[in-house]
Scaffold this active site. Structure first.
Site, PDB file in Angstrom:
ATOM      1  N   ASN A   9       0.870  -1.182   0.000  1.00  0.00           N
ATOM      2  CA  ASN A   9       0.000   0.000   0.000  1.00  0.00           C
ATOM      3  C   ASN A   9       0.903   1.226   0.000  1.00  0.00           C
ATOM      4  O   ASN A   9       1.499   1.558   1.015  1.00  0.00           O
ATOM      5  CB  ASN A   9      -0.895  -0.030   1.246  1.00  0.00           C
ATOM      6  CG  ASN A   9      -1.726   1.234   1.379  1.00  0.00           C
ATOM      7  OD1 ASN A   9      -1.799   2.052   0.457  1.00  0.00           O
ATOM      8  ND2 ASN A   9      -2.360   1.403   2.532  1.00  0.00           N
ATOM      9  N   LYS A  11       0.125   4.293  -0.307  1.00  0.00           N
ATOM     10  CA  LYS A  11      -0.497   5.502   0.265  1.00  0.00           C
ATOM     11  C   LYS A  11      -0.250   6.688  -0.680  1.00  0.00           C
ATOM     12  O   LYS A  11      -0.213   6.483  -1.896  1.00  0.00           O
ATOM     13  CB  LYS A  11       0.005   5.730   1.690  1.00  0.00           C
ATOM     14  CG  LYS A  11      -0.154   4.456   2.544  1.00  0.00           C
ATOM     15  CD  LYS A  11       0.102   4.630   4.006  1.00  0.00           C
ATOM     16  CE  LYS A  11      -0.107   3.300   4.729  1.00  0.00           C
ATOM     17  NZ  LYS A  11       0.091   3.397   6.162  1.00  0.00           N
ATOM     18  N   HIS A  95      -9.356   1.233   5.312  1.00  0.00           N
ATOM     19  CA  HIS A  95      -8.058   1.448   5.951  1.00  0.00           C
ATOM     20  C   HIS A  95      -8.218   2.411   7.123  1.00  0.00           C
ATOM     21  O   HIS A  95      -9.027   3.341   7.061  1.00  0.00           O
ATOM     22  CB  HIS A  95      -7.063   2.021   4.926  1.00  0.00           C
ATOM     23  CG  HIS A  95      -5.657   2.000   5.441  1.00  0.00           C
ATOM     24  ND1 HIS A  95      -5.177   2.953   6.310  1.00  0.00           N
ATOM     25  CD2 HIS A  95      -4.647   1.124   5.246  1.00  0.00           C
ATOM     26  CE1 HIS A  95      -3.913   2.662   6.610  1.00  0.00           C
ATOM     27  NE2 HIS A  95      -3.571   1.555   5.975  1.00  0.00           N
ATOM     28  N   GLU A  97      -6.566   4.819   8.087  1.00  0.00           N
ATOM     29  CA  GLU A  97      -6.373   6.239   7.740  1.00  0.00           C
ATOM     30  C   GLU A  97      -7.648   6.813   7.122  1.00  0.00           C
ATOM     31  O   GLU A  97      -7.974   7.978   7.335  1.00  0.00           O
ATOM     32  CB  GLU A  97      -5.156   6.395   6.814  1.00  0.00           C
ATOM     33  CG  GLU A  97      -3.856   6.207   7.589  1.00  0.00           C
ATOM     34  CD  GLU A  97      -2.699   5.636   6.795  1.00  0.00           C
ATOM     35  OE1 GLU A  97      -2.725   5.660   5.556  1.00  0.00           O
ATOM     36  OE2 GLU A  97      -1.747   5.134   7.441  1.00  0.00           O
ATOM     37  N   GLU A 167      -4.933  -4.705  10.795  1.00  0.00           N
ATOM     38  CA  GLU A 167      -3.910  -3.684  10.959  1.00  0.00           C
ATOM     39  C   GLU A 167      -4.152  -2.948  12.271  1.00  0.00           C
ATOM     40  O   GLU A 167      -4.970  -2.016  12.319  1.00  0.00           O
ATOM     41  CB  GLU A 167      -3.971  -2.668   9.800  1.00  0.00           C
ATOM     42  CG  GLU A 167      -3.714  -3.271   8.442  1.00  0.00           C
ATOM     43  CD  GLU A 167      -3.155  -2.243   7.458  1.00  0.00           C
ATOM     44  OE1 GLU A 167      -2.179  -2.578   6.780  1.00  0.00           O
ATOM     45  OE2 GLU A 167      -3.670  -1.113   7.390  1.00  0.00           O
ATOM     46  N   GLY A 173       2.954   2.508  10.800  1.00  0.00           N
ATOM     47  CA  GLY A 173       3.902   3.601  10.623  1.00  0.00           C
ATOM     48  C   GLY A 173       4.646   3.985  11.888  1.00  0.00           C
ATOM     49  O   GLY A 173       5.282   5.034  11.954  1.00  0.00           O
ATOM     50  N   SER A 213       3.893  -1.872  10.314  1.00  0.00           N
ATOM     51  CA  SER A 213       5.344  -1.921  10.495  1.00  0.00           C
ATOM     52  C   SER A 213       5.960  -3.265  10.094  1.00  0.00           C
ATOM     53  O   SER A 213       6.893  -3.745  10.740  1.00  0.00           O
ATOM     54  CB  SER A 213       5.726  -1.543  11.933  1.00  0.00           C
ATOM     55  OG  SER A 213       5.344  -0.197  12.193  1.00  0.00           O
TER      56      SER A 213
END
Ligand code: 13P
Length: 249
Positions: A9, A11, A95, A97, A167, A173, A213
Site C-alpha cells: 500500500n 499511500k 483502511h 487512515e 492492521e 507507521g 510496520s
C-alpha cells in the site's frame, strides 16, 4: 491451503514515473512468478500507467479507495467501474487512515465493500483496534464489531472473494509491530468469527493479512503463524528491494 498474499500500500507516495519504474524493476526481478500473490496499490494517478507496465504479468493492481456510487455528482471521487477500466482487480477498503482522517464509518465501509464486489473488484477489507482500545482490553470487541458492521448483508459467496487485513492502528507507521503471537491471536479470532457466521469452509479459504510496520526482518516470523496468510505493507513496500525481500521472506 491458502496462497500467501503480499500487498504493498503506497499511500500518497510516488509519482507516475516512480510508480512505473518500481513496477518495471519488480517484474525484472523474476523469471517466473513468485510463490505469493503480489499486489501493489499505487495512488490513483499512477494506476493506468502501472497497469500498462504490468499487463499480463503476475502482479495485480489495487486501488487504495473507491466511492460506493456507480457515477454521479461526487466531486473528487472515483468509482469501482473507473478502477476496473484503469486496470485494477483489487481495492483496499476501510483502511484506518480512511476511518480516522476521512471519517469513514462502518456503514460507509460496508457500502464500499458491496460496491467493490458488484464491480468485480477483490476488496482488501481492513480492520484493527487503536492503542487505547487494546490497553482497555477491547480488541476482540472492536474487531467483532468492525466485522459485523462491515460485512453486513454479505454472503459466504462474497466472503470467499475478499481478503481481510488486520492492521492494529498502534502498529501502523510507528515501527511497533505486533509480535507474531499477538497478531496470531487476533487472526485466529477473525477466522473463528468468520467460521461461526459463514461456515468453516469459507473461513478455511480466507486470506487474512497482517499490516503494521512489516519489514523484511519481521515478515518471516509473522508468516510462520498458522492464521497469518500475508502482509499489507506500507513504508517497507516503497523500496523495491525491500518489497522483493518481503515477497521472498
Ligand atoms: P506501515 O507498514 O508503514 O506501518 O503501514 C501499514 C499500512 O497501513 C498498510 O496499509
Amino acid at each position: 491451503m491458502i496462497r500467501p498474499v503480499i500487498a504493498g500500500n503506497w499511500k500518497m507516495n510516488k509519482t507516475v514515473a516512480e510508480s512505473v519504474a518500481f513496477a518495471v524493476r519488480l517484474l525484472a526481478a523474476y523469471d517466473t512468478a513468485p510463490g505469493p500473490e503480489v499486489i501493489i496499490a499505487p495512488p490513483f494517478t499512477a494506476l493506468q500507467a502501472v497497469a500498462e507496465a504490468i499487463r499480463g504479468s503476475f502482479i495485480a493492481l489495487c486501488a487504495q479507495n473507491l466511492h460506493e456510487a456507480e457515477k454521479g455528482a461526487y466531486t473528487g471521487e472515483i468509482s469501482g467501474g473507473m478502477l476496473r477500466e484503469a486496470g485494477c482487480t483489487a481495492v483496499i477498503i476501510g483502511h484506518s487512515e480512511r476511518r480516522t482522517l476521512f471519517g469513514e464509518g462502518d456503514d460507509r465501509i460496508n457500502r464500499k465493500l458491496q460496491a467493490a464486489l458488484t464491480t468485480g473488484l477483490k476488496p482488501i477489507f481492513c480492520i484493527g483496534e487503536s492503542l487505547r482500545q487494546r490497553e482497555e482490553d477491547e480488541t476482540e470487541t472492536v474487531i467483532a464489531h468492525q466485522l459485523k458492521e462491515g460485512l453486513n448483508n454479505l454472503t459466504a459467496d462474497d466472503i470467499v472473494r475478499l481478503a481481510i487485513a488486520y492492521e492494529p492502528v498502534w502498529a501502523i507507521g510507528t515501527g511497533k509491530t505486533a509480535s507474531p503471537e499477538q497478531a496470531e491471536r487476533v487472526h485466529r479470532f477473525i477466522r473463528e468469527w468468520i467460521a461461526g457466521r459463514y461456515g468453516p469452509e469459507c473461513a478455511a479459504t480466507l486470506a487474512i493479512l497482517y499490516g503494521g510496520s512489516v519489514t523484511p526482518a519481521n515478515i518471516a516470523g509473522l508468516m510462520a503463524q498458522p492464521d497469518i496468510n500475508g502482509g499489507l505493507i506500507g513504508g517497507a513496500s516503497l523500496d523495491v528491494d525491500s518489497f522483493i525481500r518481503i515477497i521472498g521472506n
